[in-house]
Design a protein around this motif. Structure first.
Motif, PDB file in Angstrom:
ATOM      1  N   LEU A  15       0.817  -1.217   0.000  1.00 43.38           N
ATOM      2  CA  LEU A  15       0.000   0.000   0.000  1.00 43.38           C
ATOM      3  C   LEU A  15       0.848   1.264   0.000  1.00 43.38           C
ATOM      4  CD1 LEU A  15      -2.905  -1.032   2.408  1.00 43.38           C
ATOM      5  CD2 LEU A  15      -2.947  -0.836  -0.091  1.00 43.38           C
ATOM      6  N   ILE A  16       2.072   1.170   0.477  1.00 41.89           N
ATOM      7  CA  ILE A  16       2.989   2.307   0.405  1.00 41.89           C
ATOM      8  C   ILE A  16       3.502   2.480  -1.024  1.00 41.89           C
ATOM      9  CG2 ILE A  16       5.288   3.108   1.110  1.00 41.89           C
ATOM     10  CD1 ILE A  16       4.700   1.894   3.869  1.00 41.89           C
ATOM     11  N   GLY A  17       3.736   1.372  -1.702  1.00 44.17           N
ATOM     12  CA  GLY A  17       4.300   1.434  -3.048  1.00 44.17           C
ATOM     13  C   GLY A  17       3.322   1.854  -4.120  1.00 44.17           C
ATOM     14  N   ILE A  18       2.038   1.540  -3.945  1.00 46.70           N
ATOM     15  CA  ILE A  18       1.035   1.844  -4.979  1.00 46.70           C
ATOM     16  C   ILE A  18       0.897   3.346  -5.249  1.00 46.70           C
ATOM     17  CG2 ILE A  18      -1.446   1.729  -5.482  1.00 46.70           C
ATOM     18  CD1 ILE A  18      -1.416  -1.101  -4.304  1.00 46.70           C
ATOM     19  N   PRO A  19       0.781   4.212  -4.224  1.00 48.60           N
ATOM     20  CA  PRO A  19       0.653   5.650  -4.540  1.00 48.60           C
ATOM     21  C   PRO A  19       1.885   6.238  -5.239  1.00 48.60           C
ATOM     22  CG  PRO A  19       0.003   5.248  -2.275  1.00 48.60           C
ATOM     23  CD  PRO A  19       0.584   3.978  -2.789  1.00 48.60           C
ATOM     24  N   ILE A  20       3.065   5.752  -4.891  1.00 49.19           N
ATOM     25  CA  ILE A  20       4.274   6.252  -5.543  1.00 49.19           C
ATOM     26  C   ILE A  20       4.301   5.807  -7.001  1.00 49.19           C
ATOM     27  CG2 ILE A  20       6.799   6.274  -5.490  1.00 49.19           C
ATOM     28  CD1 ILE A  20       5.412   7.717  -3.139  1.00 49.19           C
ATOM     29  N   LEU A  21       3.873   4.579  -7.257  1.00 50.32           N
ATOM     30  CA  LEU A  21       3.787   4.095  -8.636  1.00 50.32           C
ATOM     31  C   LEU A  21       2.777   4.914  -9.429  1.00 50.32           C
ATOM     32  CD1 LEU A  21       4.753   1.963 -10.666  1.00 50.32           C
ATOM     33  CD2 LEU A  21       2.852   0.517  -9.891  1.00 50.32           C
ATOM     34  N   ALA A  22       1.623   5.201  -8.821  1.00 52.68           N
ATOM     35  CA  ALA A  22       0.614   6.023  -9.493  1.00 52.68           C
ATOM     36  C   ALA A  22       1.147   7.428  -9.753  1.00 52.68           C
ATOM     37  CB  ALA A  22      -0.656   6.079  -8.650  1.00 52.68           C
ATOM     38  N   LEU A  23       1.892   7.966  -8.812  1.00 51.69           N
ATOM     39  CA  LEU A  23       2.492   9.288  -8.988  1.00 51.69           C
ATOM     40  C   LEU A  23       3.456   9.277 -10.174  1.00 51.69           C
ATOM     41  CD1 LEU A  23       2.860  12.128  -7.454  1.00 51.69           C
ATOM     42  CD2 LEU A  23       4.980  11.112  -6.665  1.00 51.69           C
ATOM     43  N   CYS A  24       4.286   8.243 -10.259  1.00 52.22           N
ATOM     44  CA  CYS A  24       5.265   8.160 -11.349  1.00 52.22           C
ATOM     45  C   CYS A  24       4.609   7.937 -12.708  1.00 52.22           C
ATOM     46  CB  CYS A  24       6.264   7.047 -11.078  1.00 52.22           C
ATOM     47  SG  CYS A  24       7.419   7.406  -9.752  1.00 52.22           S
ATOM     48  N   ILE A  25       3.502   7.197 -12.731  1.00 56.47           N
ATOM     49  CA  ILE A  25       2.873   6.872 -14.011  1.00 56.47           C
ATOM     50  C   ILE A  25       1.908   7.959 -14.474  1.00 56.47           C
ATOM     51  CG2 ILE A  25       1.285   5.260 -15.143  1.00 56.47           C
ATOM     52  CD1 ILE A  25       2.573   3.033 -13.500  1.00 56.47           C
ATOM     53  N   TYR A  26       1.129   8.537 -13.556  1.00 61.16           N
ATOM     54  CA  TYR A  26       0.058   9.447 -13.967  1.00 61.16           C
ATOM     55  C   TYR A  26       0.329  10.918 -13.666  1.00 61.16           C
ATOM     56  CZ  TYR A  26      -2.546   5.119 -14.439  1.00 61.16           C
ATOM     57  OH  TYR A  26      -2.935   3.858 -14.808  1.00 61.16           O
ATOM     58  N   VAL A  27       0.791  11.233 -12.462  1.00 61.27           N
ATOM     59  CA  VAL A  27       0.894  12.639 -12.049  1.00 61.27           C
ATOM     60  C   VAL A  27       2.140  13.317 -12.623  1.00 61.27           C
ATOM     61  CG1 VAL A  27       1.025  14.184 -10.070  1.00 61.27           C
ATOM     62  CG2 VAL A  27      -0.449  12.177  -9.970  1.00 61.27           C
ATOM     63  N   LEU A  28       3.285  12.685 -12.511  1.00 61.16           N
ATOM     64  CA  LEU A  28       4.511  13.325 -12.984  1.00 61.16           C
ATOM     65  C   LEU A  28       4.508  13.603 -14.491  1.00 61.16           C
ATOM     66  CD1 LEU A  28       7.249  11.624 -10.783  1.00 61.16           C
ATOM     67  CD2 LEU A  28       6.098  13.801 -10.436  1.00 61.16           C
ATOM     68  N   PRO A  29       3.959  12.707 -15.339  1.00 61.16           N
ATOM     69  CA  PRO A  29       3.862  13.084 -16.761  1.00 61.16           C
ATOM     70  C   PRO A  29       2.952  14.294 -17.006  1.00 61.16           C
ATOM     71  CG  PRO A  29       3.716  10.716 -16.554  1.00 61.16           C
ATOM     72  CD  PRO A  29       3.675  11.276 -15.161  1.00 61.16           C
ATOM     73  N   LEU A  30       1.911  14.453 -16.189  1.00 59.91           N
ATOM     74  CA  LEU A  30       1.066  15.650 -16.322  1.00 59.91           C
ATOM     75  C   LEU A  30       1.838  16.912 -15.971  1.00 59.91           C
ATOM     76  CD1 LEU A  30      -2.334  14.425 -14.838  1.00 59.91           C
ATOM     77  CD2 LEU A  30      -1.779  14.854 -17.236  1.00 59.91           C
ATOM     78  N   ILE A  31       2.699  16.807 -14.972  1.00 61.74           N
ATOM     79  CA  ILE A  31       3.524  17.959 -14.592  1.00 61.74           C
ATOM     80  C   ILE A  31       4.516  18.270 -15.705  1.00 61.74           C
ATOM     81  CG2 ILE A  31       5.237  18.794 -12.936  1.00 61.74           C
ATOM     82  CD1 ILE A  31       3.797  17.125 -10.802  1.00 61.74           C
ATOM     83  N   ILE A  32       5.086  17.228 -16.313  1.00 61.86           N
ATOM     84  CA  ILE A  32       6.017  17.439 -17.426  1.00 61.86           C
ATOM     85  C   ILE A  32       5.301  18.128 -18.588  1.00 61.86           C
ATOM     86  CG2 ILE A  32       7.351  16.240 -19.208  1.00 61.86           C
ATOM     87  CD1 ILE A  32       8.119  14.191 -17.088  1.00 61.86           C
ATOM     88  N   LYS A  33       4.082  17.679 -18.877  1.00 60.45           N
ATOM     89  CA  LYS A  33       3.306  18.288 -19.956  1.00 60.45           C
ATOM     90  C   LYS A  33       3.014  19.755 -19.647  1.00 60.45           C
ATOM     91  CE  LYS A  33      -0.933  17.672 -22.576  1.00 60.45           C
ATOM     92  NZ  LYS A  33      -2.183  16.919 -22.679  1.00 60.45           N
ATOM     93  N   GLY A  34       2.671  20.046 -18.394  1.00 57.14           N
ATOM     94  CA  GLY A  34       2.406  21.427 -17.991  1.00 57.14           C
ATOM     95  C   GLY A  34       3.653  22.274 -17.995  1.00 57.14           C
ATOM     96  N   ALA A  35       4.804  21.654 -17.718  1.00 55.99           N
ATOM     97  CA  ALA A  35       6.054  22.410 -17.705  1.00 55.99           C
ATOM     98  C   ALA A  35       6.431  22.878 -19.101  1.00 55.99           C
ATOM     99  CB  ALA A  35       7.184  21.556 -17.129  1.00 55.99           C
ATOM    100  N   GLY A  36       6.083  22.091 -20.092  1.00 53.92           N
ATOM    101  CA  GLY A  36       6.382  22.475 -21.468  1.00 53.92           C
ATOM    102  C   GLY A  36       5.586  23.678 -21.926  1.00 53.92           C
ATOM    103  N   GLU A  37       4.429  23.895 -21.297  1.00 57.18           N
ATOM    104  CA  GLU A  37       3.576  25.020 -21.682  1.00 57.18           C
ATOM    105  C   GLU A  37       3.963  26.317 -20.999  1.00 57.18           C
ATOM    106  OE1 GLU A  37      -0.276  23.617 -20.656  1.00 57.18           O
ATOM    107  OE2 GLU A  37      -0.281  22.055 -22.185  1.00 57.18           O
ATOM    108  N   GLY A  38       4.729  26.233 -19.893  1.00 56.25           N
ATOM    109  CA  GLY A  38       5.121  27.428 -19.147  1.00 56.25           C
ATOM    110  C   GLY A  38       6.344  28.081 -19.745  1.00 56.25           C
TER     111      GLY A  38
END
Length: 160
Positions: A15-38
């Motif tokens: 249960l500790i590993g699942i949120p970090i995996l979700a962060l790496c797969i879903y959230v961080l790519p969204l941040i990368i996409k948003g960083a390209g627009e700034g």
């Protein structure tokens, strides 16, 4: 030790590993996409932070794996053995690596905090550093205690 308590701890590790995996797969790519627009300067800073986050996921999952194997050793009544000491040493090194990565990245967190006027970003970086250092020190203490217990056990086994 009862098998139920180690099963509970193994589930907790998952249960500790699942949120970090979700962060790496879903959230961080969204941040990368948003960083390209700034702005271009901020994009490089965010790319640096995201690189640190992705790289720190490797020792994080390795430490989780070592914790899982340590619990398996406890299930097999091999808790007081050299392989348990080695697992604790690897956990200690992984936590120290994560801390070093985030210490190296603190200037980037500072830049983001200054530009966005969000001191909470710096606090988040400090919390990660502090938490990983606490884990590293705790694993080092456990490693030392386990080594001494193994030494005492081997002396008692030799005594007739």
């Amino acid at each position: 030790m009862k098998r139920g308590s180690t099963i509970f701890l193994k589930i907790a590790l998952i249960l500790i590993g699942i949120p970090i995996l979700a962060l790496c797969i879903y959230v961080l790519p969204l941040i990368i996409k948003g960083a390209g627009e700034g702005s271009e300067e901020m994009a490089y800073v965010l790319y640096g932070i995201l690189t640190i986050m992705y790289v720190s996921a490797i020792p994080f999952y390795f430490a989780l794996y070592q914790s899982f194997t340590l619990l398996s050793y406890i299930d097999k009544n091999k808790a007081f053995s050299e392989i348990s000491v080695k697992a604790l040493k690897k956990i200690k090194n992984c936590a120290a690596t994560i801390s070093i990565l985030f210490v190296a990245g603190m200037p980037l967190f500072y830049i983001v905090g200054e530009v966005d006027d969000a001191p909470g970003v710096i606090v988040i970086g400090m919390v990660i550093i502090f938490a990983s250092m606490v884990i590293s020190v705790f694993a080092a203490v456990l490693q030392r205690l386990l080594q001494e217990a193994i030494h005492i056990k081997s002396e008692n086994d030799l005594t007739v």
